[in-house]
Design a protein around this motif. Sequence first.
Motif, short mmCIF file in Angstrom:
data_model
loop_
_atom_site.label_atom_id
_atom_site.label_comp_id
_atom_site.label_asym_id
_atom_site.label_seq_id
_atom_site.Cartn_x
_atom_site.Cartn_y
_atom_site.Cartn_z
N LEU A 1 0.83 -1.20 0.00
CA LEU A 1 0.00 0.00 0.00
C LEU A 1 0.87 1.26 0.00
CD1 LEU A 1 -2.99 0.99 0.25
CD2 LEU A 1 -2.61 1.06 2.72
N ALA A 2 1.88 1.27 0.85
CA ALA A 2 2.76 2.44 0.96
C ALA A 2 3.56 2.66 -0.32
CB ALA A 2 3.71 2.27 2.15
N LEU A 3 4.07 1.58 -0.92
CA LEU A 3 4.85 1.73 -2.14
C LEU A 3 3.95 2.19 -3.29
CD1 LEU A 3 7.74 1.45 -3.06
CD2 LEU A 3 7.29 -0.92 -3.69
N GLY A 4 2.71 1.71 -3.29
CA GLY A 4 1.75 2.19 -4.29
C GLY A 4 1.47 3.67 -4.14
N ASP A 5 1.38 4.13 -2.89
CA ASP A 5 1.18 5.56 -2.65
C ASP A 5 2.38 6.37 -3.12
OD1 ASP A 5 -1.31 5.19 -1.54
OD2 ASP A 5 -0.63 5.29 0.54
N ALA A 6 3.57 5.85 -2.87
CA ALA A 6 4.79 6.54 -3.31
C ALA A 6 4.80 6.68 -4.83
CB ALA A 6 6.03 5.78 -2.84
N LEU A 7 4.39 5.62 -5.52
CA LEU A 7 4.33 5.66 -6.98
C LEU A 7 3.33 6.70 -7.45
CD1 LEU A 7 5.27 4.24 -9.65
CD2 LEU A 7 3.24 2.78 -9.39
N ALA A 8 2.15 6.71 -6.83
CA ALA A 8 1.10 7.65 -7.22
C ALA A 8 1.54 9.10 -7.01
CB ALA A 8 -0.18 7.36 -6.44
N VAL A 9 2.22 9.37 -5.91
CA VAL A 9 2.65 10.74 -5.62
C VAL A 9 3.76 11.17 -6.57
CG1 VAL A 9 3.71 12.25 -3.89
CG2 VAL A 9 1.90 10.66 -3.22
N CYS A 10 4.64 10.24 -6.91
CA CYS A 10 5.68 10.58 -7.90
C CYS A 10 5.05 10.94 -9.24
CB CYS A 10 6.63 9.39 -8.08
SG CYS A 10 7.76 9.12 -6.71
N LEU A 11 4.04 10.21 -9.64
CA LEU A 11 3.33 10.52 -10.89
C LEU A 11 2.60 11.85 -10.78
CD1 LEU A 11 1.92 6.94 -11.57
CD2 LEU A 11 3.58 8.15 -13.00
N LEU A 12 1.99 12.07 -9.63
CA LEU A 12 1.27 13.32 -9.39
C LEU A 12 2.19 14.52 -9.54
CD1 LEU A 12 -1.07 13.97 -6.32
CD2 LEU A 12 0.80 15.50 -6.81
N GLU A 13 3.33 14.47 -8.86
CA GLU A 13 4.26 15.60 -8.91
C GLU A 13 4.88 15.75 -10.30
OE1 GLU A 13 6.86 16.52 -5.84
OE2 GLU A 13 5.56 15.85 -4.22
N SER A 14 5.13 14.64 -10.97
CA SER A 14 5.71 14.71 -12.31
C SER A 14 4.74 15.35 -13.29
CB SER A 14 6.08 13.30 -12.79
OG SER A 14 7.06 12.72 -11.97
N ARG A 15 3.45 15.19 -13.05
CA ARG A 15 2.43 15.79 -13.93
C ARG A 15 2.09 17.21 -13.51
NH1 ARG A 15 0.34 11.47 -16.83
NH2 ARG A 15 0.30 9.45 -15.78
N ASN A 16 2.72 17.71 -12.42
CA ASN A 16 2.37 19.03 -11.87
C ASN A 16 0.88 19.11 -11.56
OD1 ASN A 16 5.02 20.18 -12.04
ND2 ASN A 16 4.72 20.41 -14.25
N PHE A 17 0.36 18.02 -11.00
CA PHE A 17 -1.05 17.91 -10.66
C PHE A 17 -1.34 18.81 -9.47
CE2 PHE A 17 -4.77 15.69 -8.87
CZ PHE A 17 -5.52 15.46 -10.02
N SER A 18 -2.18 19.82 -9.66
CA SER A 18 -2.40 20.85 -8.65
C SER A 18 -3.62 20.55 -7.78
CB SER A 18 -2.61 22.20 -9.33
OG SER A 18 -3.83 22.20 -10.07
N SER A 19 -3.81 21.36 -6.73
CA SER A 19 -4.99 21.22 -5.89
C SER A 19 -6.26 21.52 -6.68
CB SER A 19 -4.89 22.16 -4.67
OG SER A 19 -4.75 23.51 -5.09
N GLU A 20 -6.14 22.42 -7.68
CA GLU A 20 -7.29 22.71 -8.54
C GLU A 20 -7.66 21.49 -9.37
OE1 GLU A 20 -4.70 24.68 -8.20
OE2 GLU A 20 -5.56 26.46 -7.25
N ASP A 21 -6.63 20.78 -9.88
CA ASP A 21 -6.89 19.54 -10.63
C ASP A 21 -7.54 18.50 -9.72
OD1 ASP A 21 -5.63 20.55 -12.95
OD2 ASP A 21 -3.67 19.98 -12.17
N PHE A 22 -7.04 18.42 -8.49
CA PHE A 22 -7.60 17.46 -7.53
C PHE A 22 -9.06 17.78 -7.26
CE2 PHE A 22 -8.27 15.51 -3.38
CZ PHE A 22 -7.60 14.30 -3.52
N GLY A 23 -9.36 19.08 -7.09
CA GLY A 23 -10.72 19.50 -6.83
C GLY A 23 -11.66 19.17 -7.96
N ALA A 24 -11.16 19.27 -9.20
CA ALA A 24 -11.99 18.96 -10.37
C ALA A 24 -12.40 17.50 -10.40
CB ALA A 24 -11.24 19.31 -11.65
N LEU A 25 -11.57 16.63 -9.80
CA LEU A 25 -11.87 15.20 -9.76
C LEU A 25 -12.62 14.79 -8.50
CD1 LEU A 25 -8.50 13.74 -11.11
CD2 LEU A 25 -10.61 14.17 -12.38
N HIS A 26 -12.78 15.75 -7.55
CA HIS A 26 -13.44 15.45 -6.28
C HIS A 26 -14.52 16.49 -5.99
CE1 HIS A 26 -9.55 13.44 -5.98
NE2 HIS A 26 -10.06 12.66 -5.06
N PRO A 27 -15.50 16.63 -6.88
CA PRO A 27 -16.50 17.69 -6.68
C PRO A 27 -17.47 17.42 -5.55
CG PRO A 27 -17.10 16.32 -8.54
CD PRO A 27 -15.74 15.86 -8.10
#
Length: 322
Positions: free
Chosen positions: A163-189
């Motif tokens: 679970l933890a390694l999967g989270d690390a992978l997801a966060v690395c992808l998130l930061e590499s995509r410059n995924f912002s809080s606004e992007d996060f909000g658009a997916l969590h209305p």
Amino acid sequence: MNITKNIISIAKKVLHEEAAAVLKLADYLNEDFDRCVQAILAIRGRVVVTGIGKSANIASKMVATLNSTGTPAMFMHAADAIHGDLGMIQEDDFVICLSKSGNTPEIKVLVPLLKRKGTQLAALVSNIDSYLAQHADFVLNATIEREACPNNLAPTTSTTAHLALGDALAVCLLESRNFSSEDFGALHPGGSLGKRLYLKVDDIYTQNAAPKVNIEANLKEIIIEISSKRLGATAVLGNAGDLVGIITDGDLRRMLSNFDNLANIKAADIMTPSPLTIDCEAYAAEALSIMQQRNITQLIVVKSGNFAGFVHLHDLLKEGLV
């Protein structure tokens, strides 16, 4: 209710063991992890995460995390994959297979089928000498010394590590995509989390009245304005229409203690100058934070620097932000 020391000591032992195992994963990060992230960033398809047993449960959570952080993903149960669901994997998809042992029968059937399709495969395993690890393009090392289960059988530490390694992978992808809080909000209305990320003051304050008085207004005018608009306050504007102060219910109560003669009181005498304001384009969560920090229940809203209205704590409560 008495809690036995033995119960607490067991719980502490489990938490310490699992925490130590997760920390150890940092030592296993290598070029394969980096290459895996780069490969996922380059694909035009989706990330398909698969596993069996408890690993399937972790895979399902990993899919949810990836989807919510900007990496399109889907779950495929390893057992179902070899009974028809393999067809869901399309060209340019990327497969991540989770397995503690890497040697389960379903995995041994699935891997050759994936390789035959030419699909890139990452193995998130606790056994880097396993069949899965040996045949994967990328190995994400989640090795553990033992399970927290006293019999070293029930998946506990291993699933936590995955679970933890999967989270690390997801966060690395998130930061590499410059995924912002606004992007996060658009997916969590939905829900309060989503509203904190997309709801703005401009979406709320227009529902309220906009009480205001001139700086020369007398006491009667002030009280009528505050009472009729029901926000517990009024803005005070200068002769040029500029915002110069605020008068609240509290200011009126303090006035009774500070003034003996109320006949000639003007707004300028009792207002609080240079009031706190918030821009209409600010997020509602920011307004809430200011109110909580200053222990106040309303904020003046400005638009292009000019008085526009009020946002009240009740508005934020109604939206579920508190």
